[in-house]
Design a protein around this motif. Structure first.
Motif, PDB file in Angstrom:
ATOM      1  N   LYS A  96      37.655  35.340  43.304  1.00 24.77           N
ATOM      2  CA  LYS A  96      38.540  34.203  42.885  1.00 24.77           C
ATOM      3  C   LYS A  96      39.479  34.838  41.808  1.00 24.77           C
ATOM      4  CE  LYS A  96      38.865  29.443  41.677  1.00 24.77           C
ATOM      5  NZ  LYS A  96      37.938  28.187  41.371  1.00 24.77           N
ATOM      6  N   GLN A  97      39.074  35.280  40.725  1.00 20.71           N
ATOM      7  CA  GLN A  97      39.695  35.953  39.604  1.00 20.71           C
ATOM      8  C   GLN A  97      40.660  36.780  40.036  1.00 20.71           C
ATOM      9  OE1 GLN A  97      39.853  33.915  37.001  1.00 20.71           O
ATOM     10  NE2 GLN A  97      37.981  33.857  35.744  1.00 20.71           N
ATOM     11  N   HIS A  98      40.238  37.890  40.855  1.00 21.97           N
ATOM     12  CA  HIS A  98      40.926  38.914  41.188  1.00 21.97           C
ATOM     13  C   HIS A  98      42.158  38.539  42.166  1.00 21.97           C
ATOM     14  CE1 HIS A  98      42.167  43.156  42.232  1.00 21.97           C
ATOM     15  NE2 HIS A  98      42.269  42.585  43.648  1.00 21.97           N
ATOM     16  N   LYS A  99      42.025  37.583  42.907  1.00 22.95           N
ATOM     17  CA  LYS A  99      43.133  37.194  43.710  1.00 22.95           C
ATOM     18  C   LYS A  99      44.241  36.363  42.683  1.00 22.95           C
ATOM     19  CE  LYS A  99      40.460  36.431  47.913  1.00 22.95           C
ATOM     20  NZ  LYS A  99      39.992  35.494  48.926  1.00 22.95           N
ATOM     21  N   LYS A 100      43.933  35.959  41.787  1.00 25.43           N
ATOM     22  CA  LYS A 100      44.776  35.155  40.738  1.00 25.43           C
ATOM     23  C   LYS A 100      45.271  36.084  39.982  1.00 25.43           C
ATOM     24  CE  LYS A 100      45.016  30.821  37.778  1.00 25.43           C
ATOM     25  NZ  LYS A 100      44.343  29.752  37.289  1.00 25.43           N
ATOM     26  N   TYR A 101      44.565  37.144  39.005  1.00 28.46           N
ATOM     27  CA  TYR A 101      44.996  38.059  38.305  1.00 28.46           C
ATOM     28  C   TYR A 101      44.859  39.326  38.359  1.00 28.46           C
ATOM     29  CZ  TYR A 101      43.893  33.718  35.395  1.00 28.46           C
ATOM     30  OH  TYR A 101      43.861  32.409  35.088  1.00 28.46           O
ATOM     31  N   GLY A 102      44.320  39.958  39.542  1.00 34.95           N
ATOM     32  CA  GLY A 102      44.447  41.347  39.909  1.00 34.95           C
ATOM     33  C   GLY A 102      43.759  42.259  39.058  1.00 34.95           C
ATOM     34  N   ALA A 118      38.586  42.400  49.181  1.00 32.12           N
ATOM     35  CA  ALA A 118      39.519  41.422  48.478  1.00 32.12           C
ATOM     36  C   ALA A 118      40.198  42.370  47.269  1.00 32.12           C
ATOM     37  CB  ALA A 118      38.856  40.414  47.596  1.00 32.12           C
ATOM     38  N   GLY A 119      39.753  43.615  47.216  1.00 31.68           N
ATOM     39  CA  GLY A 119      40.420  44.486  46.271  1.00 31.68           C
ATOM     40  C   GLY A 119      39.709  44.598  44.957  1.00 31.68           C
ATOM     41  N   VAL A 120      38.605  43.911  44.902  1.00 29.98           N
ATOM     42  CA  VAL A 120      37.903  43.897  43.618  1.00 29.98           C
ATOM     43  C   VAL A 120      37.239  45.448  43.339  1.00 29.98           C
ATOM     44  CG1 VAL A 120      35.712  43.195  42.237  1.00 29.98           C
ATOM     45  CG2 VAL A 120      37.083  41.702  43.407  1.00 29.98           C
ATOM     46  N   LYS A 121      37.437  45.890  42.223  1.00 32.88           N
ATOM     47  CA  LYS A 121      36.687  47.403  41.917  1.00 32.88           C
ATOM     48  C   LYS A 121      35.523  47.104  41.847  1.00 32.88           C
ATOM     49  CE  LYS A 121      37.236  51.233  38.653  1.00 32.88           C
ATOM     50  NZ  LYS A 121      37.802  51.730  37.611  1.00 32.88           N
ATOM     51  N   VAL A 122      34.454  47.820  42.458  1.00 28.00           N
ATOM     52  CA  VAL A 122      32.967  47.865  42.192  1.00 28.00           C
ATOM     53  C   VAL A 122      32.373  49.097  41.948  1.00 28.00           C
ATOM     54  CG1 VAL A 122      30.847  47.252  43.215  1.00 28.00           C
ATOM     55  CG2 VAL A 122      32.870  45.962  43.851  1.00 28.00           C
TER      56      VAL A 122
END
Length: 718
Positions: free
Chosen positions: A530-536, A562-566
């Motif tokens: 959710k945070q990534h979608k908002k702030y990248g 979703a694009g989150v770096k893991v």
């Protein structure tokens, strides 16, 4: 960037089988024996570790699959969708390749040993001068311990002991052939060690027995003999339901485990070609009720764990062929004060084995003798044979303090040890409990309660590793001591939950499995998405021993899409496959195996800069999530969070020991042009510098990493 591609998360191609992934881990352990940056005797030690690991794997994991096979169970692996037979076939194929590699390394290393005047020889290569001494050694120290087991109509095939090497003997007299089996006593030294002209010679004791065994069968001719070894099922069920005394149940279980079903047969083929041994191997396979896939034909000595004895014999003569001695640092904030006074000021953080484990021992010892202490509560999963912590708990009880100890009787292969400690603690006056039915209590928590000036003060230690002063020297683990009121209340509720009758409490800060750790971890991943979608800026870092939970793997795939770096730092089993385009391309997995056993569990979420950071006793494995009582705890102190983030960055920077996982499930060493970083060496050097000058290190990752690199370069130039 969000990926909108649809994937079937149940596709078997997106996962690794748990057992095969473990074999990949053990292969990486064996690779350390090939790594010439490790000292020679330590490389032999990694061969021994590989064998010890494999024994346990066969006794537990393979045994469990064989049980399913014999019961005709149609269970399939939840990830690859393999049946028990398919898993056993693949395990056999991969493991036999591992064993071949292991013995190639064995012969390579004993050849390298010759360059240092160390010779692993057969008895027939021993000097004539030494021969009479070897013979005396045999008749005085070995022969009396041997018991031949004849096989005929009056003496049926014997019940062979688990993990013991046996000598299979063919006898002949007056036109009749007989067969006997001679167990090699496991408590007899594995090697006969002698010196000549500054050379060291090691003769395997089993070969000495084979050379002189004819005297045991007087009147018979020995026509042939060979060595074999049986591994048995140690994964028996413990029937807890309705048990009035779990101690008695465990003791009965230990007796039954000695006679578990056979799971593996190893045969030494050095003296006889497998074709010559075919009838004997077939006979043993039938008697042991094994299949061809369970038989390992080995061109070398059986049971390479015996190399540990050779290393013990040699290391005093060859200190240059072992790791440099490492002395943990006693934390600077505890020098000149005690643990409790320091904890009154701020939370304390420990990174073992770089930080000494002694403060944790002192935490219980000082509490035991302090008149202000009114109660101590602690969980014990695995402890050392002469545990100072157990002694301190006894002392506390003898001094009239209320001592409650949860001793986990079901800690695999430590059951007998823990049964004895439970009895000792009870006799000393401690209140001993054994946990919850059908759950192992794997949590690492201790609480000391003091009454000062009429006010109750609670001190809580939480850790990722066992209260074991021996393994704390070789396992990397972490822990904190805190006086935070809400964590202390959580600890109180936790112990009450274990010792009484109540449902799982509502905790302020602790996450406690079964289920809660898994569920809150998945919620934190959702929050990061959710945070990534908002702030990248979504980023997750997790360090653990193993990752097998399919539900968590699916959620990590969602995060990647979703694009989150893991970034995952996983020493052992990893059923997640990174780098699959569109699915897991944002996930990186590395494995670090080195001098110390990586055992700490760290879970970090960027959370748009408002970082969340947890330590835990739990890996993200199905068993830890639903079959164990585990604790995950937050790091609330900003300075400790900063230090832990720096530690994670060092692991991620490792380009010496780290291997990264490929989409095809294989691993390759991390190689780049960055400054060389061996994470374990960095932490050991940091401890060394801190011991010399406690003020010399800054908490900034870049600053203390540069300081350490400069220190290492200076030492190398000297």
């Amino acid at each position: 960037m969000t990926n909108n591609l649809k994937f079937d998360y149940d596709n078997p191609d997106y996962y690794d089988n748990r057992e095969v992934s473990w074999l990949g881990f053990n292969y990486r352990v064996l690779q350390e024996a090939e790594d010439t940056r490790n000292p020679l005797l330590e490389r032999l030690g990694f061969l021994a570790i590989g064998s010890s690991n494999l024994d346990e794997f066969m006794m537990v994991r393979v045994a469990g699959l064989q049980d399913q096979h014999y019961m005709g169970a149609n269970y399939v692996d939840s990830k690859k969708q393999w049946s028990p037979d398919e898993q056993l076939a693949e395990v056999s194929r991969v493991n036999k390749a591992n064993v071949t590699y292991q013995y190639q390394l064995y012969y390579q290393l004993i050849k390298e040993c010759e360059e240092h005047n160390i010779h692993f020889i057969s008895i027939h290569e021993a000097s004539q001068k030494e021969w009479s001494k070897i013979k005396d050694f045999y008749y005085q120290a070995v022969f009396p311990t041997l018991t031949p087991l004849g096989i005929d109509a009056y003496r049926p095939f014997p019940n062979l002991n688990n993990k013991v090497t046996h000598l299979f003997v063919h006898l002949y007299r007056n036109g009749e052939e007989q067969t006997a089996i001679v167990p090699i006593p496991p408590l007899v030294s594995r090697y006969y060690h002698y010196q000549e002209n500054n050379h060291h010679f090691l003769v395997p004791v089993e070969e000495i027995i084979q050379a002189f065994i004819h005297d045991m069968f007087k009147g018979y001719e020995i026509t042939s003999s060979f060595f074999f070894r049986v591994t048995r099922n140690a994964d028996l069920d413990i029937h807890e339901d309705g048990a009035e005394d779990l101690l008695a149940v465990i003791e009965d279980y230990l007796i039954k485990r000695r006679n578990g079903r056979s799971v593996r047969l190893e045969v030494d083929t050095r003296t006889k070609h497998p074709e010559v041994l075919a009838d004997d191997i077939d006979y043993l396979t039938r008697q042991l009720e094994l299949k061809e896939r369970d038989v390992y034909l080995i061109n070398g000595p059986l049971d390479l764990t015996g190399l540990n004895e050779a290393i013990d014999d040699l290391e005093a003569y060859y200190p240059n062929l072992t790791f440099n001695k490492f002395t943990p640092v006693y934390p600077k904030e505890l020098q000149g004060t005690n643990v409790f006074k320091a904890a009154d000021k701020k939370d304390l953080f420990f990174h073992h084995p770089y930080d000494s484990f002694q403060p944790i021992v002192k935490f219980i010892q000082d509490a035991a003798s302090d008149p202000d202490t009114i109660a101590i509560k602690q969980t014990l999963y695995r402890v050392s044979n002469n545990s100072p912590i157990v002694q301190a708990l006894k002392t506390a009880a003898e001094h009239g303090k209320q001592v409650t100890v949860l001793v986990e009787l079901k800690a695999r292969f430590d059951e007998e040890n823990n049964v004895q400690w439970a009895k000792v603690l009870e006799e000393a006056g401690c209140h001993v409990i054994y946990g919850k039915t059908h759950l192992k209590t794997h949590s690492k928590i201790a609480m000391v309660m003091k009454l000062k000036h009429g006010k109750l003060k609670r001190y809580v230690h939480l850790g990722t590793g066992n209260y074991n002063d021996k393994t704390a020297r070789i396992y990397t683990d972490m822990g904190i001591i805190t006086t935070n009121d809400k964590i202390a209340q959580d600890a109180t509720d936790f112990f009450n939950y274990l010792s009484g009758y109540s449902k799982q409490p509502e905790y302020h800060y602790l996450h406690v499995s079964p289920f809660d750790i898994r569920d809150t971890y998945m919620e934190d991943i959702d929050q990061e998405i959710k945070q990534h979608k908002k702030y990248g800026n979504g980023h997750i870092i997790a360090k653990m021993n193993s990752l097998t939970s399919k539900r968590i793997i699916k959620k990590l795939y969602e995060a990647s899409q979703a694009g989150v770096k893991v970034d995952l730092i996983i020493r052992g089993i990893c059923c997640l496959n990174p780098g699959i385009p569109g699915l897991s391309e944002n996930i990186r997995v590395i494995s670090i195996i080195g001098r110390f056993l990586e055992h700490s569990r760290i879970y970090w979420f960027n959370n748009n800069g408002d970082e969340k950071l947890f330590l835990s006793s739990a890996d993200m494995m199905t068993r830890n999530m639903i079959k164990r009582v585990e604790i995950e705890f937050p790091i609330l102190d900003a300075d400790i969070r900063k230090e832990l983030k720096a530690i994670l960055n060092v692991y991620l920077d490792d380009n010496i020991k780290a291997r990264y996982k490929l989409p095809n499930s294989h691993y390759a060493y991390v190689r780049n042009d960055d400054t060389p970083v061996d994470a374990q060496m960095v932490f050991a050097t940091k401890a060394e510098i801190e011991r010399q000058d406690p003020r010399s290190l800054q908490t900034s990752h870049k600053k203390w990493l540069n300081r350490i690199q400069s220190h290492l370069a200076t030492k190398k130039n000297k």
